[in-house]
Write a protein that holds these residues in place. Structure first.
Motif, short mmCIF file in Angstrom:
data_model
loop_
_atom_site.label_atom_id
_atom_site.label_comp_id
_atom_site.label_asym_id
_atom_site.label_seq_id
_atom_site.Cartn_x
_atom_site.Cartn_y
_atom_site.Cartn_z
N ASN A 14 21.17 -5.87 -43.83
CA ASN A 14 21.72 -7.23 -43.83
C ASN A 14 22.72 -7.34 -42.69
OD1 ASN A 14 20.56 -8.28 -46.29
ND2 ASN A 14 21.93 -6.89 -47.37
N LEU A 15 23.08 -8.57 -42.36
CA LEU A 15 24.17 -8.77 -41.40
C LEU A 15 25.46 -8.24 -42.00
CD1 LEU A 15 23.94 -12.40 -39.96
CD2 LEU A 15 23.68 -10.28 -38.73
N HIS A 25 25.80 -15.96 -39.60
CA HIS A 25 24.42 -16.36 -39.38
C HIS A 25 24.41 -17.44 -38.31
CE1 HIS A 25 20.53 -18.22 -40.16
NE2 HIS A 25 20.20 -17.08 -40.73
N LEU A 66 17.51 -1.20 -37.89
CA LEU A 66 17.65 -2.50 -38.54
C LEU A 66 16.42 -2.79 -39.39
CD1 LEU A 66 18.95 -4.52 -35.46
CD2 LEU A 66 20.30 -3.37 -37.21
N SER A 68 16.18 -5.72 -41.75
CA SER A 68 16.40 -6.98 -42.45
C SER A 68 15.13 -7.82 -42.59
CB SER A 68 17.46 -7.80 -41.73
OG SER A 68 17.73 -8.97 -42.44
N THR A 72 18.62 -11.43 -38.23
CA THR A 72 19.39 -10.27 -37.78
C THR A 72 19.88 -10.56 -36.37
OG1 THR A 72 17.95 -8.83 -39.07
CG2 THR A 72 19.31 -7.78 -37.39
N TYR A 90 14.05 -1.66 -34.62
CA TYR A 90 14.07 -2.89 -35.42
C TYR A 90 12.76 -3.01 -36.18
CZ TYR A 90 14.45 -7.90 -36.45
OH TYR A 90 14.49 -9.12 -37.07
#
Length: 119
Positions: A14-15, A25, A66, A68, A72, A90
């Protein structure tokens, strides 16, 4: 100053939403294809670049994974590996059956490859 050095492997799903590294966001589909699109391709926070430069001074490399399934901020987060000679992997909408082997291969390479500090 004593020698520190090393490698950080960071996994995000998540961020970051709390503390000094929190990100907002900022996805805006209406900006795509417009003259505002370039704003989303640039980092939104200087904190990550500043921290990465500090890590680099201490010879700390950051590898970032990453995972998500939502927005992201890759443009901002990528400052950590970019300025520390690390890597960024990613996996948008990560699904183990689809991405598991790729992740396993990339993590193994990240952990086992030779790294030259102070080279």
């Amino acid at each position: 100053q004593s020698h520190i050095g090393g490698k950080m492997v960071v996994f995000l799903s998540n961020l970051p939403s709390v503390g000094e590294a929190r990100l907002k966001h900022r996805e805006n589909p209406r900006a795509l294809g417009s003259d505002k699109e370039h704003v989303m391709l640039n980092p939104s926070e200087e904190w990550y670049k500043t921290k990465a430069i500090e890590f680099s001074r201490f010879q700390i490399c950051v590898d970032l994974f990453l995972f998500s399934s939502q927005y992201t901020d890759v443009a901002t987060l990528s400052s950590l590996p970019k300025y520390t000679a690390g890597t960024l992997q990613y996996y948008p909408a990560f699904h183990a059956s689809r991405d598991g082997v790729k992740f396993q291969t990339e993590l193994k390479r990240c952990l086992l490859r030779p790294t030259g500090f102070e080279a």
